[in-house]
Design a protein around this motif. Structure first.
Motif, PDB file in Angstrom:
ATOM      1  N   GLY A 142       0.896  -1.543   0.005  1.00  0.00           N
ATOM      2  CA  GLY A 142      -0.097  -0.243   0.316  1.00  0.00           C
ATOM      3  C   GLY A 142       0.905   1.190  -0.011  1.00  0.00           C
ATOM      4  O   GLY A 142       0.362   2.341  -0.631  1.00  0.00           O
ATOM      5  N   GLU A 143       2.181   1.519   0.524  1.00  0.00           N
ATOM      6  CA  GLU A 143       3.061   2.623   0.624  1.00  0.00           C
ATOM      7  C   GLU A 143       3.651   2.640  -0.820  1.00  0.00           C
ATOM      8  O   GLU A 143       3.302   3.419  -1.130  1.00  0.00           O
ATOM      9  CB  GLU A 143       4.342   2.097   1.592  1.00  0.00           C
ATOM     10  N   LEU A 144       3.207   1.731  -1.510  1.00  0.00           N
ATOM     11  CA  LEU A 144       3.168   2.317  -3.030  1.00  0.00           C
ATOM     12  C   LEU A 144       2.902   3.059  -4.124  1.00  0.00           C
ATOM     13  O   LEU A 144       3.430   3.693  -4.837  1.00  0.00           O
ATOM     14  CB  LEU A 144       3.797   0.232  -3.920  1.00  0.00           C
ATOM     15  N   ASN A 145       1.521   3.407  -3.370  1.00  0.00           N
ATOM     16  CA  ASN A 145       1.107   4.265  -3.787  1.00  0.00           C
ATOM     17  C   ASN A 145       1.637   5.785  -3.282  1.00  0.00           C
ATOM     18  O   ASN A 145       1.637   7.353  -4.081  1.00  0.00           O
ATOM     19  CB  ASN A 145      -0.010   4.799  -2.899  1.00  0.00           C
ATOM     20  N   GLU A 146       2.710   5.690  -2.652  1.00  0.00           N
ATOM     21  CA  GLU A 146       3.085   7.212  -2.585  1.00  0.00           C
ATOM     22  C   GLU A 146       4.316   7.514  -3.242  1.00  0.00           C
ATOM     23  O   GLU A 146       4.890   6.576  -4.068  1.00  0.00           O
ATOM     24  CB  GLU A 146       3.634   7.801  -1.164  1.00  0.00           C
ATOM     25  N   GLY A 147       4.801   8.885  -3.886  1.00  0.00           N
ATOM     26  CA  GLY A 147       5.538   9.226  -5.443  1.00  0.00           C
ATOM     27  C   GLY A 147       6.502   9.137  -4.502  1.00  0.00           C
ATOM     28  O   GLY A 147       7.461   9.076  -5.834  1.00  0.00           O
ATOM     29  N   ALA A 148       6.743   9.532  -3.371  1.00  0.00           N
ATOM     30  CA  ALA A 148       8.413   9.573  -2.921  1.00  0.00           C
ATOM     31  C   ALA A 148       9.191   8.162  -3.019  1.00  0.00           C
ATOM     32  O   ALA A 148      10.477   7.753  -3.444  1.00  0.00           O
ATOM     33  CB  ALA A 148       8.429   9.963  -0.987  1.00  0.00           C
TER      34      ALA A 148
END
Length: 268
Positions: A142-148
């Motif tokens: 789910g963290e892969l949603n973050e552009g960073a």
């Protein structure tokens, strides 16, 4: 008992969660084998000196899964029995998200998407210092949603950080639902390959496969950063928690604690 036994680690997680009346059990359970194999065999540290400058780094970008890391640090001897018993209580040093004030925790995380950038910076520093250190970063799917995350991936490929190993806990859930329902991720292995990584997909609970992936990725110093996509089960190890996203935020009762402990083969 073998060092870093997965069932024992899950038992310690349950004890912490129950004692601290806190949450994030399911997301800690999904990364147990990934951390157990890493700490047992691959992460190069000095048990007598957590801060030694030549250590490998383990950045838990998925900071809410920190109970699994705390259990491993307890096995390593860097956390005491009292630390475990006082998890999430007033005055404790063990908070509910990863905190760099704790020996062996390299970054304060929990605001998702930032840990991989920290890990990439550590890996670059090791490259500049010409050391043999490896930097591991564990991120949630789910963290892969973050552009960073993807900015850090571009950075890692640009600087040829082949000493960086990104471990993706692909359990198919995030706080508010499945990853497919929130933002579908497609083929994660192919995405990391497109960003210039060596990448492989494995069973995140198969310790033999995990060991082989760590060994092969660490050995391949070829100018490409590494990604291990670990397909896992949120809540793994306790039947009523597996694939049940309610255990992202549900607290244990005396009844559910006893039932979970019993499933793991222990007596509450």
């Amino acid at each position: 008992m073998n060092k870093y036994n997965a069932n024992h680690i899950r038992r310690v997680i349950l004890d912490m969660a129950y004692s601290g009346a806190t949450v994030h059990i399911g997301c800690a359970f999904s990364i147990v084998e990934l951390l157990a194999v890493l700490y047992r065999k691959h992460l190069q540290v000095d048990p007598a000196n957590p801060a030694i400058s030549t250590r490998d780094y383990m950045v838990l970008s998925k900071g809410h899964g920190v109970m699994a890391q705390y259990a491993c640090l307890h096995e390593l001897g860097w956390l005491t029995d009292d630390d475990i018993k006082r998890y999430f209580k007033d005055g404790t040093r063990l908070k509910g998200l990863a905190d760099a004030h704790v020996p062996g925790v390299e970054a304060t995380t929990g605001s998702l998407g930032h840990g991989l950038s920290v890990a990439a910076g550590l890996a670059l520093a090791a490259k500049l210092n010409k050391t043999e250190q490896t930097c591991y970063a564990l991120v949630g799917d789910g963290e892969l949603n973050e552009g960073a995350i993807w900015e850090a991936a571009l950075f890692a490929a640009h600087f040829k950080l082949d000493n960086l190993v990104v471990i993706i806990d692909k359990n198919g859930f995030q706080a508010m639902g499945t990853t497919d329902d929130v933002i579908a991720l497609g083929n994660i292995e192919e995405k990391f390959r497109a960003f210039g990584f060596d990448a492989v997909t494995i069973d995140g609970h198969d310790e033999t496969a995990i060991d082989a992936a760590y060994s092969s990725m660490k050995a391949a110093r070829n100018g490409r950063p590494k990604a291990i996509v670990a397909t896992s089960v949120k809540g793994k190890g306790v039947s009523f928690m597996e694939h049940n996203n309610i255990w992202h935020y549900t607290r244990l009762t005396p009844e559910t604690y006893a039932a979970a402990i019993t499933e793991l083969g222990y007596t509450a």
